[in-house]
Design a protein around this motif. Sequence first.
Motif, PDB file in Angstrom:
ATOM      1  N   LEU B 111      34.056  43.377  35.929  1.00 47.73           N
ATOM      2  CA  LEU B 111      34.181  44.624  36.682  1.00 47.73           C
ATOM      3  C   LEU B 111      35.619  45.119  36.544  1.00 47.73           C
ATOM      4  N   ALA B 114      38.678  44.482  39.064  1.00 44.02           N
ATOM      5  CA  ALA B 114      38.395  43.386  39.999  1.00 44.02           C
ATOM      6  C   ALA B 114      39.490  42.327  39.952  1.00 44.02           C
ATOM      7  N   GLY B 117      41.737  42.996  42.389  1.00 39.27           N
ATOM      8  CA  GLY B 117      41.165  43.121  43.718  1.00 39.27           C
ATOM      9  C   GLY B 117      40.651  44.516  44.050  1.00 39.27           C
ATOM     10  N   LYS B 122      30.836  48.294  40.997  1.00 42.46           N
ATOM     11  CA  LYS B 122      30.258  46.987  41.282  1.00 42.46           C
ATOM     12  C   LYS B 122      29.075  46.653  40.374  1.00 42.46           C
ATOM     13  N   ASP B 123      28.714  47.579  39.520  1.00 43.41           N
ATOM     14  CA  ASP B 123      27.476  47.441  38.740  1.00 43.41           C
ATOM     15  C   ASP B 123      27.689  46.479  37.574  1.00 43.41           C
ATOM     16  N   ILE B 124      27.354  45.215  37.791  1.00 43.45           N
ATOM     17  CA  ILE B 124      27.632  44.221  36.747  1.00 43.45           C
ATOM     18  C   ILE B 124      26.751  44.447  35.522  1.00 43.45           C
ATOM     19  N   ALA B 125      25.591  45.054  35.705  1.00 41.25           N
ATOM     20  CA  ALA B 125      24.752  45.373  34.541  1.00 41.25           C
ATOM     21  C   ALA B 125      25.460  46.397  33.654  1.00 41.25           C
ATOM     22  N   ARG B 128      28.026  44.646  31.707  1.00 41.43           N
ATOM     23  CA  ARG B 128      27.410  43.885  30.607  1.00 41.43           C
ATOM     24  C   ARG B 128      27.027  44.801  29.447  1.00 41.43           C
ATOM     25  N   ALA B 159      32.816  35.626  37.187  1.00 42.37           N
ATOM     26  CA  ALA B 159      31.976  36.741  36.726  1.00 42.37           C
ATOM     27  C   ALA B 159      32.501  38.101  37.159  1.00 42.37           C
ATOM     28  N   ALA B 160      33.121  38.177  38.321  1.00 43.46           N
ATOM     29  CA  ALA B 160      33.591  39.486  38.801  1.00 43.46           C
ATOM     30  C   ALA B 160      34.863  39.909  38.083  1.00 43.46           C
ATOM     31  N   GLU B 161      35.753  38.957  37.857  1.00 43.57           N
ATOM     32  CA  GLU B 161      37.099  39.314  37.418  1.00 43.57           C
ATOM     33  C   GLU B 161      37.343  39.176  35.909  1.00 43.57           C
TER      34      GLU B 161
END
Lengths: 288, 288
Positions: B111, B114, B117, B122-125, B128, B159-161
């Motif tokens: 993201l 991220a 911070g 927020k859309d991890i798809a 990807r 996964a977020a950062e």
Amino acid sequence: MRDFSQDHHWLSINTATVRKQWALDGIIDQCARRGIRAISPWRDQVAAVGLDKVARQLRDTGTVLSGYCRGGFFPAPDAAGLKAALDDNRRAIDEACTLGAPCLVLVVGALPGALEGRAAYKDIARARHEVRDGIAASLDYARSVGMPLAIEPLHPMQAAERACINTLEQALDVCDALDPQRTGALGVALDVYHVWWDPKLQQQIERAGRQRLLAYHVCDWLTPTRDLLNDRGMMGDGVVELRKLRGWVEQAGYTGFSEVEIFSTLDWWQRPGDEVLDTCIARHKSCV
Amino acid sequence: MRDFSQDHHWLSINTATVRKQWALDGIIDQCARRGIRAISPWRDQVAAVGLDKVARQLRDTGTVLSGYCRGGFFPAPDAAGLKAALDDNRRAIDEACTLGAPCLVLVVGALPGALEGRAAYKDIARARHEVRDGIAASLDYARSVGMPLAIEPLHPMQAAERACINTLEQALDVCDALDPQRTGALGVALDVYHVWWDPKLQQQIERAGRQRLLAYHVCDWLTPTRDLLNDRGMMGDGVVELRKLRGWVEQAGYTGFSEVEIFSTLDWWQRPGDEVLDTCIARHKSCV
């Protein structure tokens, strides 16, 4: 998809969220006072107040359970340890029955001793076999007393210490192996904190379906996350797409509570309990 | 399975392991002095010494690379950011060529924002998709100059950062989509720290095979793990079954270096560099 924005009819509070602020009897009172219909208590919190007293208070306040936390921790380095775990799970199942829980949540355990920094062995495949055997044995008893078991896949960062079932797919594989008829006796507790990252999440939620989705937990994933266990965020403060995920579970047939479970050494456990519960209600409306 | 117990012929040092102790020219000298044949340097370490100077020093000392760290970080909130990421990856590919790296390791990004911070979305798809598009675009150029790209699946806790490719299966799905002929132009960098927990690891290593296994990184998973990024353990100090995992990758056809990559704010980064390298050699023999 249900509209959560107008009330908190489907909000449940996992009682770990305010465990530092109140004992369980205080939590039940505080929730009832706010019209929170459901909680999910932890065994140690129940024991501290007394099982029968808690059961009576639940009845008196009209509070129901969205789950009971928790059974599991099946792996052990020897036969005596494996047997002790089964005995303990049988007691947890009995307690869940006394409290009228819809399911007993299983945090299945991992490398025995790893939680204390001294793993008795490193073979995670062995731990996974022991977990499967432990669930199978517990399931026999759970079926006989009508208590569904809900496997909670835990985040892979907790694979060594707390649970070696780490994806929804893996949990469902165990469910399919032990309960192929999808009787409702075995399913999963889906906590967004543990699974939000999973690229197969939507697919596996569909696979799970109504029969396997026994509980649904919400909080948020913070960036940065400063602790591997106790740095969960309040809904809306992190990066989890809460509405999207709830859409998936409802699409799959889930119609139960949305249970707020926040462990937060650095933040929410330090705030007044009133503020925590009021914020849970507000964020449940605005973010979940 | 190769015998690593008698020498450190297949040991490589990821230069982040001693980045607090020495600049890259010092690291190369220290490794060469110990008969360590290979390193995997980071771009910032190369830039600090100078690309051409590093290339010359590698030649002079007879040191080869087991990989180059790192490209990636493809997602961005806007078109300019996506373009800037592609440009930067092109430069990384060029540098990898200059240094004679066998592959450029990709930490694909997640993201955007991220890491600071402040996630831009927020859309991890979506992230990807942007990763896949970014790899596809970079692959065209990488093929043209003969530099293989190695996708590194990162632990789900990152996964977020840092990377929204979080399992070997997911990485291989991207490889199969973009390089269905398994040409060797696209594969994975497998770091035991990120993947040891995965219940599908053995199966997916078999699926990867020789054509996709471009790099293999070792360290250990500590219990407890006190930091989500910089608390990696020395081989033997944690719970990863290092011999079993190397057996799987060799069975699948991997015959390259075993690269030690340890980020350790609390321990190894505070020790003398000599001790760190000597310990890497000793543990590589006794534990890997």
